[in-house]
Design a protein around this motif. Structure first.
Motif, PDB file in Angstrom:
ATOM      1  N   ASP A 407       3.628  -0.720  -4.601  1.00  0.00           N
ATOM      2  CA  ASP A 407       3.907   0.703  -4.795  1.00  0.00           C
ATOM      3  C   ASP A 407       4.452   0.886  -6.197  1.00  0.00           C
ATOM      4  N   ASP A 456       0.164   1.184  -1.641  1.00  0.00           N
ATOM      5  CA  ASP A 456       0.088   2.627  -1.881  1.00  0.00           C
ATOM      6  C   ASP A 456      -1.303   2.967  -2.404  1.00  0.00           C
ATOM      7  N   LEU A 457      -1.791   4.168  -2.103  1.00  0.00           N
ATOM      8  CA  LEU A 457      -3.140   4.537  -2.541  1.00  0.00           C
ATOM      9  C   LEU A 457      -3.188   5.018  -3.977  1.00  0.00           C
ATOM     10  N   HIS A 458      -2.176   5.777  -4.402  1.00  0.00           N
ATOM     11  CA  HIS A 458      -2.218   6.400  -5.732  1.00  0.00           C
ATOM     12  C   HIS A 458      -1.203   5.735  -6.650  1.00  0.00           C
ATOM     13  N   LYS A 465      -7.057   1.997  -3.251  1.00  0.00           N
ATOM     14  CA  LYS A 465      -8.443   1.917  -2.787  1.00  0.00           C
ATOM     15  C   LYS A 465      -9.245   0.921  -3.630  1.00  0.00           C
ATOM     16  N   ALA A 482      -2.583   0.757   4.351  1.00  0.00           N
ATOM     17  CA  ALA A 482      -2.425   1.807   3.345  1.00  0.00           C
ATOM     18  C   ALA A 482      -1.124   2.572   3.569  1.00  0.00           C
ATOM     19  N   THR A 484       0.285   6.095   2.532  1.00  0.00           N
ATOM     20  CA  THR A 484      -0.307   7.296   1.952  1.00  0.00           C
ATOM     21  C   THR A 484       0.369   8.559   2.457  1.00  0.00           C
ATOM     22  N   MET A 503      -3.126   2.397   8.496  1.00  0.00           N
ATOM     23  CA  MET A 503      -2.373   3.153   7.489  1.00  0.00           C
ATOM     24  C   MET A 503      -1.078   3.672   8.093  1.00  0.00           C
TER      25      MET A 503
END
Length: 655
Positions: A407, A456-458, A465, A482, A484, A503
């Motif tokens: 993250d 974390d995705l972003h 991803k 995930a 998110t 997730m």
């Protein structure tokens, strides 16, 4: 009035009557008079217009002039003091005319030697005092209303640009193009949040001063509240290498009646101060109940091993705008409002706060609140060292695997890692997807593969991803979970297709985190229930908001934040533009109305929209808290207080 000199103007053209009147005034032992004598009507009108006398005795006959004319003109020119009309003989018509013209009484000169003269003077002066008090009260009320309007305007004006500052900073921190500026963006974001906290403190203090701060008391789960505070403050303590312990030596009520938001604010403020001023050792928070004046009170103590507070400073730290930071530690700032606000809040919660401190040893703050009647409330020994939702899991769940937590936000990364490490797992960290790939590759090479990856995705550099796709390509077979904030319908199937196993939605539910660990890396595996397609979700394509905001920067950043969460957003920049938009298109899930628009007020617009389109859901967006009565009258569904951020908008969407 004993020690006050009363300024009296005597308008009389007969010198003998002037001397007699002065003699009568001297006989009024309860008053001391400073008498000014005038015989000219025009001069008297001019002096009375200056409003420097407390009372006026006005003769009806002034040579060829009429005292009534002097009376009328004096009142018309703004003389606020009482005027008593004097005449040589009784005349009911004159009496009535004098009172109609503004006199407070009418006296025959032959009565001046009687008690009636003394009573008339005392009554007139008492009436003057009452009037002065009324004028001062009205003036103070007007000043308070002006102050309230100013603070509301100031709050709105400050929160609107803060929305843009914090919102754009959040977006920049999430962009992969700005990894070279993460430190600088972090500084902007932290200082923006600090500025917001100072603004909130100032507004809280102004509400307290105006006696407009209201408590919203309800039944509160004490264990859950304390666990929330512990979770929030634990990361800050660990970052400074400190131990934070919550403990209780007796059974405590499970439910209390209090204002949960304010109690949480008080505890966080004091614990945060303890962490700030402690460089080594621990902070211990204790809770207990005790009877005080035939009422059972709830007590908390926050004890640290920090710098301590000098005796001369202890007497002032609960006063507004007083700091010890500039003396004790140059790296700790603030407006010096936190403890003053805590003290005032505790007073309103029928409690108190006290301090014991020794320099170089530490400090202990003890505070109390009235928790309502808890005589028949169920009690048990509360365990504040963990969240009650996963307390049992912590005592039964044991892991021995290796876990990678990925993250870009340090606080979240460390928090998740500490939760996992408490079960016995070995935890390593990565700040972005690229680092995660490197750590997994190195672990595989050394024969120490990770049993599970939380990602974390972003993130900057490489998101979750992209990293998961690469991890699967390089042969990593372990579960990838995930983390998110996006819980919209279809997200799970998309993530599964990319190689994720499951997730967990943000904000992180610790119970779900332990469930995932139990399912994927423990011996007794359970069915995954973290992300189901039948859970409440938001359909990305169908969610539409109308945002009514005249500040173009604030409108643009709110639109960007909403669209990053999958919400199509239409902007209207004015009262009129909003009505024009709704005239042709009412297909909006929510309408967000700014309080202050260039061509009208948001509450007036809300009233009109409710009348025209009663099925629309209205949300007020404001820089200051609107009056609850008006919100209730207009059937407003929600109020968002600026600055707007991703967290607030996520809650708005999920709500």
């Amino acid at each position: 009035m004993l020690d006050k000199v009363t300024r009296l103007l005597l308008v009389e053209d007969d010198e003998d009557d002037y001397i007699l009147t002065c003699d009568y005034l001297e006989q009024l032992g309860s008053h001391t008079f400073d008498v000014e004598w005038l015989s000219c009507p025009e001069q008297a009108i001019g002096v009375l217009s200056e409003n420097k006398h407390d009372i006026c005795l006005l003769d009806y006959r002034l040579g060829a002039s009429d005292g009534l004319e002097v009376l009328k003109r004096a009142v018309a020119n703004g003389f606020r003091g009482p005027i008593i009309m004097l005449t040589g003989q009784s005349d009911e018509m004159l009496d009535s005319a004098a009172l109609d013209a503004g006199a407070v009484d009418y006296l025959v000169k032959s009565e001046m030697s009687s008690g009636r003269f003394a009573r008339a003077i005392r009554y007139a002066l008492a009436r003057r005092e009452v009037e002065d008090e009324r004028v001062e009260r009205l003036k103070a009320e007007a000043e308070n209303r002006s102050k309230d309007r100013f603070l509301a305007h100031l709050s709105h004006e400050l929160r609107t640009p803060l929305s843009s500052i914090l919102g754009y900073t959040e977006l920049l921190m999430q962009s992969e193009k700005n990894q070279h500026a993460q430190n600088e963006l972090g500084v902007i974001y932290r200082n923006g949040k600090h500025l917001l906290s100072l603004l909130n403190d100032v507004l809280d203090l102004s509400k307290i001063a105006a006696d407009k701060l209201e408590l919203n008391c309800s039944d509160v789960n004490l264990d859950s509240l304390m666990a929330d505070v512990y979770t929030l403050m634990r990361v800050s303590a660990i970052d400074k290498g400190l131990s934070l312990r919550f403990e209780s030596q007796q059974a405590l009520p499970l439910i209390i009646n209090s204002d949960a938001t304010r109690l949480r604010q008080i505890l966080i403020n004091i614990i945060n101060n303890a962490i700030k001023f402690t460089n080594h050792g621990e902070i211990v928070v204790r809770a207990w109940t005790a009877w005080v004046n035939e009422r059972e009170m709830l007590f908390f103590s926050i004890k640290d091993t920090g710098l301590g507070i000098a005796p001369e400073k202890q007497a002032i730290i609960f006063k507004p705008f007083e700091q010890i930071a500039d003396v004790e530690s140059r790296d700790v700032g603030g407006a010096g409002l936190g403890l003053a606000i805590c003290s005032e809040l505790l007073t309103r919660m029928q409690g108190s706060i006290s301090l014991e401190s020794t320099q170089g040893v530490g400090s202990e703050f003890t505070l109390s609140i009235y928790p309502g009647n808890i005589r028949d409330v169920e009690r048990q020994r509360l365990r504040f060292d963990s969240n009650p939702d996963y307390q049992q899991k912590l005592t039964t769940l044991t892991t021995h695997g290796r876990v990678l937590v990925v993250d870009d936000l340090k606080d979240l990364r460390i928090l998740v890692g500490h939760m996992i490490a408490s079960t016995g797992a070995d935890v390593e960290y990565a700040e972005n997807g690229k680092q995660a790939i490197e750590k997994v590759a190195a672990a595989e090479k050394n024969g120490k593969t990770f049993d599970i990856v939380f990602i974390d995705l972003h993130m900057p550099v490489m998101g979750g991803k992209e990293a998961t796709i690469e991890l699967r390509k390089m042969g990593y077979q372990g579960p990838i979970i995930a983390l998110t904030a996006a819980t919209m319908k279809g997200v799970k199937s998309e993530l599964t297709a990319l190689g994720f196993n499951d997730m967990i939605a943000k904000p992180l539910d610790s119970g779900l985190l332990y469930h995932v660990l139990n399912h994927y890396i423990c011996q007794g595996k359970t069915d995954p229930v973290v992300a189901r397609d039948d859970c409440p979700a938001i359909t990305q394509q169908s969610t539409r908001y109308l945002l009514v905001e005249d500040d173009s920067d604030a409108a643009q950043i709110t639109q960007l934040l909403l669209e990053s969460l999958g919400v199509e957003t239409v902007i209207a920049a004015s009262y009129k533009a909003c009505l024009q938009t709704l005239h042709t298109d009412q297909h909006f899930d929510k309408v967000l109305l700014d309080m202050h628009l260039p061509d009208g007020e948001g509450l007036d617009l809300a009233r009109e929209v409710k009348q025209l389109y009663p099925n629309l859901t209205l949300v007020i967006v404001s820089g200051a808290e609107p009056e609850p009565e008006k919100i209730e009258q207009l059937d407003i569904d929600q109020v968002l207080l600026k600055p707007i951020n991703l967290g607030l908008l996520t809650q708005l969407i999920e709500g």
